[in-house]
Design a protein around this motif. Sequence first.
Motif, PDB file in Angstrom:
ATOM      1  N   UNK A   1      50.180  43.593  29.239  1.00  0.00           N
ATOM      2  CA  UNK A   1      50.942  42.521  28.570  1.00  0.00           C
ATOM      3  C   UNK A   1      50.359  41.142  28.886  1.00  0.00           C
ATOM      4  N   UNK A   2      49.376  41.102  29.794  1.00  0.00           N
ATOM      5  CA  UNK A   2      48.866  39.810  30.274  1.00  0.00           C
ATOM      6  C   UNK A   2      47.384  39.657  29.935  1.00  0.00           C
ATOM      7  N   UNK A   3      47.083  39.043  28.794  1.00  0.00           N
ATOM      8  CA  UNK A   3      45.679  38.935  28.391  1.00  0.00           C
ATOM      9  C   UNK A   3      44.837  38.178  29.414  1.00  0.00           C
ATOM     10  N   UNK A   4      45.441  37.242  30.118  1.00  0.00           N
ATOM     11  CA  UNK A   4      44.678  36.459  31.105  1.00  0.00           C
ATOM     12  C   UNK A   4      44.144  37.330  32.224  1.00  0.00           C
TER      13      UNK A   4
ATOM     14  N   UNK B   1      43.528  40.503  32.029  1.00  0.00           N
ATOM     15  CA  UNK B   1      42.501  41.404  31.469  1.00  0.00           C
ATOM     16  C   UNK B   1      41.192  40.645  31.241  1.00  0.00           C
ATOM     17  N   UNK B   2      41.318  39.391  30.796  1.00  0.00           N
ATOM     18  CA  UNK B   2      40.107  38.579  30.565  1.00  0.00           C
ATOM     19  C   UNK B   2      39.398  38.324  31.888  1.00  0.00           C
ATOM     20  N   UNK B   3      40.160  38.028  32.917  1.00  0.00           N
ATOM     21  CA  UNK B   3      39.551  37.789  34.231  1.00  0.00           C
ATOM     22  C   UNK B   3      38.888  39.066  34.747  1.00  0.00           C
ATOM     23  N   UNK B   4      39.561  40.167  34.529  1.00  0.00           N
ATOM     24  CA  UNK B   4      39.005  41.450  34.973  1.00  0.00           C
ATOM     25  C   UNK B   4      37.670  41.721  34.259  1.00  0.00           C
ATOM     26  N   UNK B   5      37.646  41.441  32.962  1.00  0.00           N
ATOM     27  CA  UNK B   5      36.417  41.668  32.185  1.00  0.00           C
ATOM     28  C   UNK B   5      35.274  40.789  32.701  1.00  0.00           C
ATOM     29  N   UNK B   6      35.663  39.667  33.311  1.00  0.00           N
ATOM     30  CA  UNK B   6      34.672  38.730  33.860  1.00  0.00           C
ATOM     31  C   UNK B   6      34.307  39.100  35.297  1.00  0.00           C
ATOM     32  N   UNK B   7      34.933  40.155  35.800  1.00  0.00           N
ATOM     33  CA  UNK B   7      34.664  40.582  37.176  1.00  0.00           C
ATOM     34  C   UNK B   7      35.503  39.846  38.208  1.00  0.00           C
ATOM     35  N   UNK B   8      36.589  39.223  37.754  1.00  0.00           N
ATOM     36  CA  UNK B   8      37.436  38.465  38.674  1.00  0.00           C
ATOM     37  C   UNK B   8      38.721  39.237  38.991  1.00  0.00           C
ATOM     38  N   UNK B   9      39.095  39.225  40.261  1.00  0.00           N
ATOM     39  CA  UNK B   9      40.360  39.826  40.679  1.00  0.00           C
ATOM     40  C   UNK B   9      41.309  38.692  41.037  1.00  0.00           C
ATOM     41  N   UNK B  10      42.404  38.570  40.289  1.00  0.00           N
ATOM     42  CA  UNK B  10      43.287  37.414  40.471  1.00  0.00           C
ATOM     43  C   UNK B  10      44.413  37.739  41.451  1.00  0.00           C
ATOM     44  N   UNK B  11      44.388  37.057  42.601  1.00  0.00           N
ATOM     45  CA  UNK B  11      45.394  37.301  43.647  1.00  0.00           C
ATOM     46  C   UNK B  11      45.993  35.969  44.101  1.00  0.00           C
ATOM     47  N   UNK B  12      46.301  35.111  43.131  1.00  0.00           N
ATOM     48  CA  UNK B  12      46.816  33.779  43.455  1.00  0.00           C
ATOM     49  C   UNK B  12      48.027  33.424  42.597  1.00  0.00           C
ATOM     50  N   UNK B  13      48.903  34.390  42.402  1.00  0.00           N
ATOM     51  CA  UNK B  13      50.032  34.169  41.497  1.00  0.00           C
ATOM     52  C   UNK B  13      51.074  33.221  42.064  1.00  0.00           C
ATOM     53  N   UNK B  14      51.108  33.042  43.388  1.00  0.00           N
ATOM     54  CA  UNK B  14      52.083  32.088  43.939  1.00  0.00           C
ATOM     55  C   UNK B  14      51.663  30.655  43.615  1.00  0.00           C
ATOM     56  N   UNK B  15      50.385  30.455  43.287  1.00  0.00           N
ATOM     57  CA  UNK B  15      49.936  29.120  42.858  1.00  0.00           C
ATOM     58  C   UNK B  15      50.272  28.938  41.382  1.00  0.00           C
ATOM     59  N   UNK B  16      49.852  29.885  40.577  1.00  0.00           N
ATOM     60  CA  UNK B  16      50.308  29.927  39.184  1.00  0.00           C
ATOM     61  C   UNK B  16      50.124  31.354  38.679  1.00  0.00           C
ATOM     62  N   UNK B  17      51.065  31.782  37.839  1.00  0.00           N
ATOM     63  CA  UNK B  17      51.028  33.172  37.360  1.00  0.00           C
ATOM     64  C   UNK B  17      50.316  33.249  36.020  1.00  0.00           C
ATOM     65  N   UNK B  18      49.734  34.400  35.718  1.00  0.00           N
ATOM     66  CA  UNK B  18      49.189  34.655  34.382  1.00  0.00           C
ATOM     67  C   UNK B  18      50.357  34.800  33.389  1.00  0.00           C
TER      68      UNK B  18
ATOM     69  N   UNK C   1      53.745  37.679  24.969  1.00  0.00           N
ATOM     70  CA  UNK C   1      54.945  37.220  24.254  1.00  0.00           C
ATOM     71  C   UNK C   1      55.109  35.707  24.389  1.00  0.00           C
ATOM     72  N   UNK C   2      54.717  35.176  25.532  1.00  0.00           N
ATOM     73  CA  UNK C   2      54.819  33.727  25.740  1.00  0.00           C
ATOM     74  C   UNK C   2      53.767  33.004  24.897  1.00  0.00           C
ATOM     75  N   UNK C   3      52.541  33.577  24.880  1.00  0.00           N
ATOM     76  CA  UNK C   3      51.480  32.952  24.078  1.00  0.00           C
ATOM     77  C   UNK C   3      51.861  32.969  22.598  1.00  0.00           C
TER      78      UNK C   3
ATOM     79  N   UNK D   1      51.587  42.149  37.427  1.00  0.00           N
ATOM     80  CA  UNK D   1      50.445  42.767  36.728  1.00  0.00           C
ATOM     81  C   UNK D   1      49.385  43.301  37.678  1.00  0.00           C
ATOM     82  N   UNK D   2      49.468  42.948  38.972  1.00  0.00           N
ATOM     83  CA  UNK D   2      48.433  43.432  39.902  1.00  0.00           C
ATOM     84  C   UNK D   2      48.621  44.922  40.158  1.00  0.00           C
ATOM     85  N   UNK D   3      47.539  45.566  40.548  1.00  0.00           N
ATOM     86  CA  UNK D   3      47.650  46.991  40.857  1.00  0.00           C
ATOM     87  C   UNK D   3      46.847  47.332  42.113  1.00  0.00           C
ATOM     88  N   UNK D   4      46.893  48.616  42.455  1.00  0.00           N
ATOM     89  CA  UNK D   4      46.239  49.053  43.689  1.00  0.00           C
ATOM     90  C   UNK D   4      44.742  48.776  43.676  1.00  0.00           C
TER      91      UNK D   4
END
Length: 401
Positions: free
Chosen positions: A10-13, A15-32, A36-38, A380-383
Amino acid sequence: MPLTSPWRRDFPGILALEAEGQTYLDSAATAQKPQAMLDALLGYYAGGAANVHRAQHLPGERATRAFEDCRHKVAQRLNAASASEIVFTHGATEAFNLLAYGLDDEFQAGDEIVISALEHHANLLPWQQLARRRGLKLVVLPLDSAGGVDLDQAATLIGPRTRLLAVSQLSNVLGRWQPLTALLALAKAQGVLTVVDGAQGVVHGRQDLRALDCDFYVCSSHKLYGPDGVGVLYGRAAALQRLRHWQFGGEMVRQADYQDAEFRGAPLGFEAGTPPIAGVIGLGASLDYLGALDQAAVAAHEAALHAKLLAGLGAREGIRLLGSPQVALASFVVTGVHNADLAHLFTEQGVAVRAGHHCAMPLLQRLGLAGAIRVSLGLYNDGADLERFFAALDRALELLR
Ligand SMILES: Cc1ncc(COP(=O)(O)O)c(C=O)c1O
């Protein structure tokens, strides 16, 4: 068992980061953001934007209705008594500044404002400035070893000189729920105004502000999977009446002549100028999205991720966890390793964690640290994200030790 998130797609952001090889673990700063919001943002702009509360034309009425609907949705999330207790600002930080100006008249030199040792700068610096303007004293509540406010000490420090208590619901560094009910009871016994920083707490489910019975509660949209540029100031009706107006301009007046003006009450009297219309509509869509999820499943998923995160950190030598976090977040330092060096190696490996003082410099100083690494997880994070994090951590430690 693989910890997969049923909401990740449900979170394109993410998935886009993942496709770029990025693992996003900073949701307390700002969430993806959820799709539905977009869609809601695009729907508002592509369907014909218009200003709110001003125009009688169809687009204006439609925008006003959508904007005011969101006020109701926020009121529901917080269980406010009325939507008119919800003021939209341009961020949580602005809401604190609004309060520190708006409550100026409540104080006399020598009065005390009580905060806790773990406050984010947003719930500290505006009060510091107010204290300077009015000759007040800032009293700081110390913490216990788990990272919660020490209630015994609070009972002695909240006293007859206290006029205001401003405390966090959930620390952005320590991830620990604060004993709010007990703190607010201490404040109420002294007739003290209460401000709660809910920027982190509101993310973890519905709130019941009527039961909590604070005077003010502040949070921001972007941590709640909504757009940035929107903050929420909840004020109990009677408390909002104590606020002095602070920004002046369009739509906050009842009437004006060249020499004088008469202002509206809350909420519009505190929303001078064009508000963040699209942002508020987007926040409404994020709240709809979150509200439709199975809350127990989200909580269970986040708890499982958190357990895996804590177990992995605990299994590695020389890692000092800060406090005893209760939500899907962990701040830590590694003995003999500078957090900036570690952060650099995480960045190089495509793992987005936060490093530094986390806008809580006095807390880090009190802990004897220049900075720390923080991992914070969203629904949206997973193992697999955590496995990438631990692989990056092990590689970094190998290089640095
Ligand atoms: C606990 C806490 N309070 C306040 C804020 C300030 O929020 P904003 O930056 O959205 O104004 C933050 C943001 O990091 C926070 O974590």
